[in-house]
Scaffold this motif. Structure first.
Motif, PDB file in Angstrom:
ATOM      1  N   GLN A 431       0.837  -1.194   0.000  1.00 36.23           N
ATOM      2  CA  GLN A 431       0.000   0.000   0.000  1.00 36.23           C
ATOM      3  C   GLN A 431       0.877   1.251   0.000  1.00 36.23           C
ATOM      4  OE1 GLN A 431      -3.554  -0.317   2.765  1.00 36.23           O
ATOM      5  NE2 GLN A 431      -2.213  -1.840   3.689  1.00 36.23           N
ATOM      6  N   CYS A 432       0.386   2.303  -0.616  1.00 38.58           N
ATOM      7  CA  CYS A 432       1.095   3.582  -0.560  1.00 38.58           C
ATOM      8  C   CYS A 432       0.838   4.195   0.812  1.00 38.58           C
ATOM      9  CB  CYS A 432       0.630   4.518  -1.667  1.00 38.58           C
ATOM     10  SG  CYS A 432       1.569   6.066  -1.725  1.00 38.58           S
ATOM     11  N   ALA A 433       1.860   4.149   1.665  1.00 38.17           N
ATOM     12  CA  ALA A 433       1.715   4.613   3.045  1.00 38.17           C
ATOM     13  C   ALA A 433       2.048   6.087   3.203  1.00 38.17           C
ATOM     14  CB  ALA A 433       2.624   3.787   3.960  1.00 38.17           C
ATOM     15  N   TRP A 434       2.779   6.655   2.238  1.00 39.52           N
ATOM     16  CA  TRP A 434       3.125   8.085   2.291  1.00 39.52           C
ATOM     17  C   TRP A 434       3.344   8.577   0.873  1.00 39.52           C
ATOM     18  CZ3 TRP A 434       6.823  11.553   0.763  1.00 39.52           C
ATOM     19  CH2 TRP A 434       6.754  12.819   1.363  1.00 39.52           C
ATOM     20  N   SER A 435       2.811   9.753   0.554  1.00 42.65           N
ATOM     21  CA  SER A 435       2.953  10.346  -0.764  1.00 42.65           C
ATOM     22  C   SER A 435       3.202  11.837  -0.609  1.00 42.65           C
ATOM     23  CB  SER A 435       1.693  10.106  -1.603  1.00 42.65           C
ATOM     24  OG  SER A 435       1.670  10.934  -2.736  1.00 42.65           O
ATOM     25  N   ARG A 436       4.261  12.330  -1.214  1.00 39.84           N
ATOM     26  CA  ARG A 436       4.540  13.756  -1.156  1.00 39.84           C
ATOM     27  C   ARG A 436       3.449  14.547  -1.852  1.00 39.84           C
ATOM     28  NH1 ARG A 436       8.218  16.946   0.420  1.00 39.84           N
ATOM     29  NH2 ARG A 436       9.534  15.186   1.020  1.00 39.84           N
ATOM     30  N   GLU A 437       2.965  14.038  -2.973  1.00 41.95           N
ATOM     31  CA  GLU A 437       1.915  14.751  -3.704  1.00 41.95           C
ATOM     32  C   GLU A 437       0.660  14.890  -2.847  1.00 41.95           C
ATOM     33  OE1 GLU A 437      -0.620  14.329  -7.900  1.00 41.95           O
ATOM     34  OE2 GLU A 437       1.011  12.931  -7.421  1.00 41.95           O
ATOM     35  N   GLN A 438       0.264  13.830  -2.164  1.00 43.39           N
ATOM     36  CA  GLN A 438      -0.915  13.889  -1.323  1.00 43.39           C
ATOM     37  C   GLN A 438      -0.701  14.795  -0.125  1.00 43.39           C
ATOM     38  OE1 GLN A 438      -2.044   9.878  -0.302  1.00 43.39           O
ATOM     39  NE2 GLN A 438      -2.477   9.303  -2.432  1.00 43.39           N
ATOM     40  N   LYS A 439       0.497  14.769   0.445  1.00 39.16           N
ATOM     41  CA  LYS A 439       0.784  15.617   1.587  1.00 39.16           C
ATOM     42  C   LYS A 439       0.741  17.079   1.187  1.00 39.16           C
ATOM     43  CE  LYS A 439       4.165  16.634   5.184  1.00 39.16           C
ATOM     44  NZ  LYS A 439       5.473  16.305   5.792  1.00 39.16           N
ATOM     45  N   GLU A 440       1.329  17.417   0.031  1.00 39.78           N
ATOM     46  CA  GLU A 440       1.336  18.817  -0.406  1.00 39.78           C
ATOM     47  C   GLU A 440      -0.071  19.274  -0.774  1.00 39.78           C
ATOM     48  OE1 GLU A 440       4.235  18.791  -3.495  1.00 39.78           O
ATOM     49  OE2 GLU A 440       5.942  18.918  -2.095  1.00 39.78           O
ATOM     50  N   ALA A 441      -0.886  18.365  -1.319  1.00 42.15           N
ATOM     51  CA  ALA A 441      -2.252  18.739  -1.673  1.00 42.15           C
ATOM     52  C   ALA A 441      -3.093  19.003  -0.424  1.00 42.15           C
ATOM     53  CB  ALA A 441      -2.889  17.623  -2.499  1.00 42.15           C
ATOM     54  N   ALA A 442      -2.765  18.290   0.657  1.00 37.08           N
ATOM     55  CA  ALA A 442      -3.524  18.460   1.899  1.00 37.08           C
ATOM     56  C   ALA A 442      -3.060  19.659   2.704  1.00 37.08           C
ATOM     57  CB  ALA A 442      -3.410  17.192   2.746  1.00 37.08           C
ATOM     58  N   ALA A 443      -1.885  20.170   2.383  1.00 37.85           N
ATOM     59  CA  ALA A 443      -1.308  21.272   3.182  1.00 37.85           C
ATOM     60  C   ALA A 443      -2.050  22.585   2.909  1.00 37.85           C
ATOM     61  CB  ALA A 443       0.161  21.434   2.837  1.00 37.85           C
TER      62      ALA A 443
END
Length: 443
Positions: A431-443
């Motif tokens: 599973q994808c446990a961490w994604s920079r793209e998702q983190k930046e989108a949520a910031a």
């Protein structure tokens, strides 16, 4: 994504395809696919093949993650670090023994509080994932609740983790000391609660010989005999003053390692952090007992402890992985840690190549932890832990990569000028446990 989901990953892949025994063998062990496809199912690897051949695995029901332009390597395996020291990373100006007294022990006192331990465990594991580390061998504190907090958080993330509570009954502040009997009782309860639970395992964790009385070390011996499949995790020959202190405390023993060997604590699944100031009989004992070393370049440099000898590690055939050793180590990032390892080698006329560095951080580390049948490369049947690297995360890297001609070239550049910005995704147990793209989108 559920671990039962079947999916495919397309990109550039790099791993060490089989175990190696000498530095000269490493290039032949490297598997590099410029355009490959990795098939996952049920949290495990089904196959890694060139794109043309691997397309046969993909049908309309198989999601395809197109990561072309990214470099995908097995998840990094950190063979030694201290989660309670996360908040004291970068503590100034001491060598080992005074550093422990002034910074480490007061910090670890706070882990009497379960809520505090849980908060730091969350930050710690998030840092590992953000830096591409999917498995680790970790120190807790003397408090059982520190281990409960860490294992609970790791279980929620489905991470493969080995950890243990510190065992310590002398030469530390009273607020961190325990009796050998208390240590044995609490450790046994933790083993029974956590060892072999999902992807979690337990390590007997005497802090180091100076804080372990003979009575405590005897208790550790008894626990290892009772639970022979647990790990042993401790420190060895990190600092010259420490080595001299061990000789004073254990004059009947032949050296630092002999203290552990006498109590039956060497062997398979025994991991000794640092091992900088070893004598020849100690190197032979490590090899003959099938023990392993954790090389911690950033902390060795930060505390002025010395330069680990990579050449002797190969000459004696001792298993070895790399440890960030946070908080004496100054980064959770394995790329930066490997860059420091390269510099340690350079100071001793040892040229650490990118392929050898990758081995020490992946399959070699898995061998050191006796987990090479489960993690460490992209072999079919292994657990699907891997990291997706963005080779061009800065203008400087974009410029530099124009002169790279292979995946190994790119990896060496990342070792020398890379950091956590180069971690695009971290996958754990399929599973994808961490994604920079998702983190930046949520910031």
């Amino acid at each position: 994504m559920s671990v039962t989901t079947r999916c495919a990953i397309r990109g550039t892949f790099l791993d060490i395809s089989h175990p190696v025994t000498t530095a000269g063998e490493l290039p032949d062990a490297v598997r590099s696919l410029e355009d490959g496809v990795l098939l996952l199912e049920g949290g495990r690897i089904v196959a890694l093949e060139p794109w043309e051949a691997g397309q046969r695995w993909i049908d309309a029901a198989t999601p395809l993650h197109d990561l072309r332009g990214k470099l995908i390597v097995p998840g990094f395996i950190d063979c030694h670090l201290h989660y309670p020291q996360t908040e004291m990373i970068g503590a100034f100006g001491e060598q080992l023994l005074s550093w422990l007294e002034h910074y480490t022990f007061p910090t670890e006192r706070q882990f009497t509080c379960p809520e505090y331990a849980a908060a730091i465990a969350t930050i710690f594991l998030d840092q590992l994932l953000q830096n591409g580390t999917t498995s680790a061998l970790v120190f807790g504190t003397v408090h059982p609740q520190s281990v409960d907090a860490l294992f609970s958080a790791a279980e929620a993330r489905q991470m493969r983790l080995i950890a243990g509570k510190v065992m310590m009954d002398r030469h530390a502040p009273d607020y961190l000391l325990e009796t050998p009997e208390e240590s044995e009782r609490q450790t046994r309860a933790l083993i029974q609660r956590w060892h072999g639970r999902g992807r979690l395992n337990y390590a007997l964790t005497p802090r180091f010989a100076p804080t372990s009385s003979p009575a405590l070390l005897e208790k550790v011996r008894q626990l290892r005999a009772e639970f022979p499949d647990v790990w042993v995790h401790t420190h060895l020959s990190e600092n010259p003053e420490e080595v001299a202190w061990v000789r004073e405390l254990f004059p009947e023993r032949q050296g630092y390692l002999d203290v552990y060997h006498h109590y039956g604590l060497t062997g398979r699944r025994s991991v000794f952090a640092h091992a900088i100031h070893l004598e020849e009989p100690e190197w032979r004992c490590l090899h003959d007992s099938d023990s392993a070393i954790a090389f911690c370049p950033t902390s060795n440099l930060f505390l002025g402890s010395g330069l680990f000898n990579l050449g002797k590690r190969w000459a004696h055939g001792v298993k070895m992985g790399v440890g960030t050793d946070v908080g004496a180590g100054t980064t959770f990032n394995m790329l930066q840690t490997l860059g420091e390892a390269y510099k340690v080698g350079q100071l001793q006329q040892y040229r650490l190549s990118a392929c050898e560095a990758l081995y020490h951080a992946t399959l070699g580390a898995a061998e050191a932890l006796d987990l090479h049948d489960r993690i460490g490369n992209f072999a079919p049947g292994k657990e699907a832990d891997f990291v997706v690297l963005e080779p061009a995360a800065s203008p400087l890297q974009v410029l530099r990569l124009q002169r790279c001609h292979s995946a190994l070239d790119k990896l060496f550049v990342l070792m020398t000028v890379g950091d956590d910005r180069n971690i695009a995704q971290t996958w754990v147990n399929g599973q994808c446990a961490w994604s920079r793209e998702q983190k930046e989108a949520a910031a």
